[in-house]
Design a protein around this motif. Structure first.
Motif, mmCIF file in Angstrom:
data_model
loop_
_atom_site.group_PDB
_atom_site.id
_atom_site.type_symbol
_atom_site.label_atom_id
_atom_site.label_comp_id
_atom_site.label_asym_id
_atom_site.label_seq_id
_atom_site.Cartn_x
_atom_site.Cartn_y
_atom_site.Cartn_z
ATOM 1 N N ILE A 64 0.665 -0.978 -0.095
ATOM 2 C CA ILE A 64 0.174 0.545 -0.264
ATOM 3 C C ILE A 64 0.373 1.433 0.237
ATOM 4 N N MET A 65 1.864 1.246 0.892
ATOM 5 C CA MET A 65 2.788 2.726 1.159
ATOM 6 C C MET A 65 3.613 3.001 -0.502
ATOM 7 N N GLU A 66 3.931 1.571 -1.311
ATOM 8 C CA GLU A 66 4.785 1.792 -2.034
ATOM 9 C C GLU A 66 3.594 1.917 -3.216
ATOM 10 N N ARG A 67 3.072 1.808 -3.233
ATOM 11 C CA ARG A 67 2.116 1.333 -5.079
ATOM 12 C C ARG A 67 1.858 3.054 -5.470
ATOM 13 N N ALA A 68 1.698 3.839 -4.543
ATOM 14 C CA ALA A 68 1.306 5.206 -5.267
ATOM 15 C C ALA A 68 2.648 5.510 -6.227
ATOM 16 N N SER A 69 4.203 4.894 -5.516
ATOM 17 C CA SER A 69 5.260 5.652 -6.277
ATOM 18 C C SER A 69 5.258 4.738 -7.361
ATOM 19 N N TRP A 70 4.567 3.946 -8.429
ATOM 20 C CA TRP A 70 4.522 3.481 -9.311
ATOM 21 C C TRP A 70 3.038 2.557 -9.783
ATOM 22 N N HIS A 71 3.754 2.588 -11.214
ATOM 23 C CA HIS A 71 2.300 2.902 -12.419
ATOM 24 C C HIS A 71 2.749 1.524 -12.392
ATOM 25 N N ILE A 72 1.850 0.550 -12.113
ATOM 26 C CA ILE A 72 1.732 -0.947 -13.016
ATOM 27 C C ILE A 72 0.919 -1.314 -14.117
ATOM 28 N N HIS A 73 1.678 -1.287 -14.933
ATOM 29 C CA HIS A 73 0.746 -1.851 -16.215
ATOM 30 C C HIS A 73 0.729 -2.981 -16.308
ATOM 31 N N GLY A 74 -0.916 -3.533 -16.814
ATOM 32 C CA GLY A 74 -2.031 -3.948 -17.023
ATOM 33 C C GLY A 74 -0.700 -5.658 -17.990
ATOM 34 N N CYS A 75 -1.216 -7.133 -17.501
ATOM 35 C CA CYS A 75 -0.186 -7.915 -17.828
ATOM 36 C C CYS A 75 -1.068 -8.095 -19.431
ATOM 37 N N SER A 76 0.031 -8.755 -20.097
ATOM 38 C CA SER A 76 0.320 -8.421 -21.203
ATOM 39 C C SER A 76 -0.876 -9.902 -22.036
ATOM 40 N N LYS A 77 -0.968 -10.466 -20.896
ATOM 41 C CA LYS A 77 -2.302 -11.962 -21.131
ATOM 42 C C LYS A 77 -3.264 -11.442 -20.496
ATOM 43 N N CYS A 78 -3.298 -11.661 -19.193
ATOM 44 C CA CYS A 78 -4.461 -11.275 -18.653
ATOM 45 C C CYS A 78 -4.631 -9.367 -18.272
ATOM 46 N N GLY A 79 -4.878 -8.746 -18.516
ATOM 47 C CA GLY A 79 -4.945 -7.465 -18.223
ATOM 48 C C GLY A 79 -4.454 -6.955 -16.754
ATOM 49 N N PHE A 80 -4.806 -7.383 -15.715
ATOM 50 C CA PHE A 80 -3.468 -6.900 -14.692
ATOM 51 C C PHE A 80 -3.477 -6.866 -13.748
ATOM 52 N N ALA A 81 -3.553 -5.755 -12.592
ATOM 53 C CA ALA A 81 -2.173 -4.500 -12.932
ATOM 54 C C ALA A 81 -2.352 -4.388 -11.729
ATOM 55 N N GLU A 82 -2.137 -5.264 -10.637
ATOM 56 C CA GLU A 82 -1.801 -5.099 -9.405
ATOM 57 C C GLU A 82 -0.373 -6.133 -9.482
#
Length: 155
Positions: free
Chosen positions: A90-108
């Motif tokens: 939770i603390m680090e998440r705002a500092s990174w942009h997690i792009h969606g997975c190339s297969k399923c689109g999951f972005a976490e």
């Protein structure tokens, strides 16, 4: 019980137990552990913004860091079930942009980005900074790009 009307949980709460929801629980992603994530029922007890708190009400079958009656935090992912998250994530998440997975689109991620960096690049100096790196999607083994929001813009 404001979570009962939270738009991120619409259609995900148990119809007969409106405080219960299935959440992906885990001991970390495949770079951190060989144990597989599980889907578990959680009774929601609170919400702050888009971060929910709840208690695991079933015993995990093979996880070692999650137990029945344990309080966990989780987020709605927009792609399927909510995901258990750590305070560090939770603390680090705002500092990174997690792009969606190339297969399923999951972005976490299942792990905090700093923990993934240590696992993927064990020889990297502690004071080194990464602008971007890739990792395997924790749901389907596709590829996710993780990009620092502080990275200088490239032209």
């Amino acid at each position: 019980m404001e979570w009962r009307t939270h738009p991120a949980l619409a259609g995900k709460l148990h119809p007969n137990h409106p405080d219960d929801i299935q959440v992906i629980i885990h001991d970390g992603g495949r770079r951190i552990t060989s144990l597989h994530p599980e889907l578990a029922w959680v009774t929601i007890s609170g919400v702050e913004g888009d971060i929910f708190t709840g208690r695991v009400i079933v015993s995990p079958t093979q996880l070692v860091t999650v137990r029945i009656n344990q309080s966990i935090r989780f987020i709605a992912t927009g792609t399927g079930h909510p995901l258990m998250v750590s305070e560090k994530y939770i603390m680090e998440r705002a500092s990174w942009h997690i792009h969606g997975c190339s297969k399923c689109g999951f972005a976490e991620l299942f792990d905090a980005p700093s923990d993934l960096i240590k696992a993927i690049f064990p020889a990297m100096p502690a004071d080194a900074m990464l602008d971007t790196f890739t990792s395997f999607c924790p749901l389907c083994d596709g590829v996710q790009a993780i990009e620092s929001r502080q990275a200088p813009e490239r032209h």
